[in-house]
Write a protein that holds these residues in place. Structure first.
Motif, PDB file in Angstrom:
ATOM      1  N   GLU A 123      44.890  36.023  54.707  1.00 19.68           N
ATOM      2  CA  GLU A 123      45.879  36.661  53.838  1.00 19.68           C
ATOM      3  C   GLU A 123      45.822  36.038  52.436  1.00 19.68           C
ATOM      4  OE1 GLU A 123      50.654  37.582  53.729  1.00 19.68           O
ATOM      5  OE2 GLU A 123      49.979  35.684  54.587  1.00 19.68           O
ATOM      6  N   GLN A 126      42.795  37.314  50.554  1.00 20.17           N
ATOM      7  CA  GLN A 126      43.043  38.669  50.071  1.00 20.17           C
ATOM      8  C   GLN A 126      43.968  38.628  48.849  1.00 20.17           C
ATOM      9  OE1 GLN A 126      41.524  41.242  51.774  1.00 20.17           O
ATOM     10  NE2 GLN A 126      42.209  42.690  50.233  1.00 20.17           N
ATOM     11  N   SER A 129      42.143  37.382  45.761  1.00 19.54           N
ATOM     12  CA  SER A 129      41.292  38.418  45.186  1.00 19.54           C
ATOM     13  C   SER A 129      42.118  39.452  44.424  1.00 19.54           C
ATOM     14  CB  SER A 129      40.494  39.094  46.295  1.00 19.54           C
ATOM     15  OG  SER A 129      39.689  40.111  45.773  1.00 19.54           O
ATOM     16  N   LYS A 137      41.151  31.254  45.692  1.00 15.61           N
ATOM     17  CA  LYS A 137      40.008  31.866  46.370  1.00 15.61           C
ATOM     18  C   LYS A 137      38.996  30.796  46.759  1.00 15.61           C
ATOM     19  CE  LYS A 137      38.194  35.857  45.017  1.00 15.61           C
ATOM     20  NZ  LYS A 137      37.386  36.835  44.241  1.00 15.61           N
ATOM     21  N   PHE A 160      39.425  41.184  59.900  1.00 17.40           N
ATOM     22  CA  PHE A 160      39.497  41.091  58.439  1.00 17.40           C
ATOM     23  C   PHE A 160      38.313  41.817  57.800  1.00 17.40           C
ATOM     24  CE2 PHE A 160      38.264  38.714  54.565  1.00 17.40           C
ATOM     25  CZ  PHE A 160      39.413  38.867  53.810  1.00 17.40           C
ATOM     26  N   ALA A 164      38.712  44.340  54.616  1.00 19.74           N
ATOM     27  CA  ALA A 164      38.597  43.543  53.386  1.00 19.74           C
ATOM     28  C   ALA A 164      37.755  44.257  52.332  1.00 19.74           C
ATOM     29  CB  ALA A 164      37.986  42.187  53.696  1.00 19.74           C
ATOM     30  N   ASP A 165      38.019  43.913  51.115  1.00 18.84           N
ATOM     31  CA  ASP A 165      37.275  44.406  49.976  1.00 18.84           C
ATOM     32  C   ASP A 165      35.813  43.948  50.094  1.00 18.84           C
ATOM     33  OD1 ASP A 165      36.443  43.537  46.924  1.00 18.84           O
ATOM     34  OD2 ASP A 165      37.578  45.415  47.007  1.00 18.84           O
ATOM     35  N   ILE A 168      34.915  40.650  48.391  1.00 20.68           N
ATOM     36  CA  ILE A 168      35.307  39.432  49.110  1.00 20.68           C
ATOM     37  C   ILE A 168      34.322  39.140  50.225  1.00 20.68           C
ATOM     38  CG2 ILE A 168      37.051  38.374  50.609  1.00 20.68           C
ATOM     39  CD1 ILE A 168      39.160  39.936  49.130  1.00 20.68           C
TER      40      ILE A 168
END
Length: 183
Positions: A123, A126, A129, A137, A160, A164-165, A168
């Protein structure tokens, strides 16, 4: 200065001479335009231009609960308690970013680095980011990769990866490869 902050905090808690209402997701609080404008360029802009907040004497903050909002206002008024800060720091980070309170954003950033663990690392990564918190980060990456915690949270990490992006995910794998290279 401390006496002045205490006076403003007292005015907030007793709703003395409030001149604008903040509508949170589940309640409303009377506040003082001057205090909000003095602390945030975003609030200052709302009150300086002919925006609906100026005309209606209300600000809608529907993405914040009344409890989070009250604590955020305690910060703005200079009356925040440490426990309150720790409990609400993620809400504070969102608000600090939204209302351009760089001192609060930095305080949240520093605080979030202090207690990274296996329950919150993903978390926090995230969050780091989303709000461009480079030190947080880096701390999360180091915790996951260099300290080998990625193996301790294998199932959570797999989940995740599903949401997740991509950026990332790429950074995590870059960090993993860099760590392997060091062995």
């Amino acid at each position: 200065m401390q006496l002045l902050c205490h006076h403003f905090a007292e005015c907030l808690s007793e709703s003395i001479h409030t001149d604008i209402i903040i509508n949170a997701s589940d309640g409303s609080i009377g506040v003082h335009r001057a205090v909000l404008a003095a602390r945030s360029p975003v609030f200052r802009s709302m009150f300086s231009h002919d925006l609906k907040e100026k005309e209606l004497s209300a600000i809608n903050i529907s993405d914040m609960s009344i409890e989070d909002c009250q604590c955020f206002l305690n910060y703005i008024y200079g009356n925040i308690q440490n426990e309150e800060f720790l409990t609400h720091r993620l809400a504070f980070l969102r608000a600090a970013d939204k209302y351009n309170l760089s001192d609060l954003k930095e305080a949240c950033h520093e605080s979030l680095m202090e207690d990274i663990d296996t329950k919150n690392v993903l978390e926090r990564l995230q969050t780091a980011s989303l709000y461009q918190l480079s030190k947080l980060k880096a701390c999360c990456m180091r915790y996951l990769v260099r300290f080998g915690k990625i193996f301790d949270i294998r199932d959570d990490f797999t989940a995740f990866l599903q949401y997740a992006d991509r950026e990332i995910i790429g950074e995590i794998f870059h960090e993993v490869l860099a760590a392997w290279k060091g062995f």
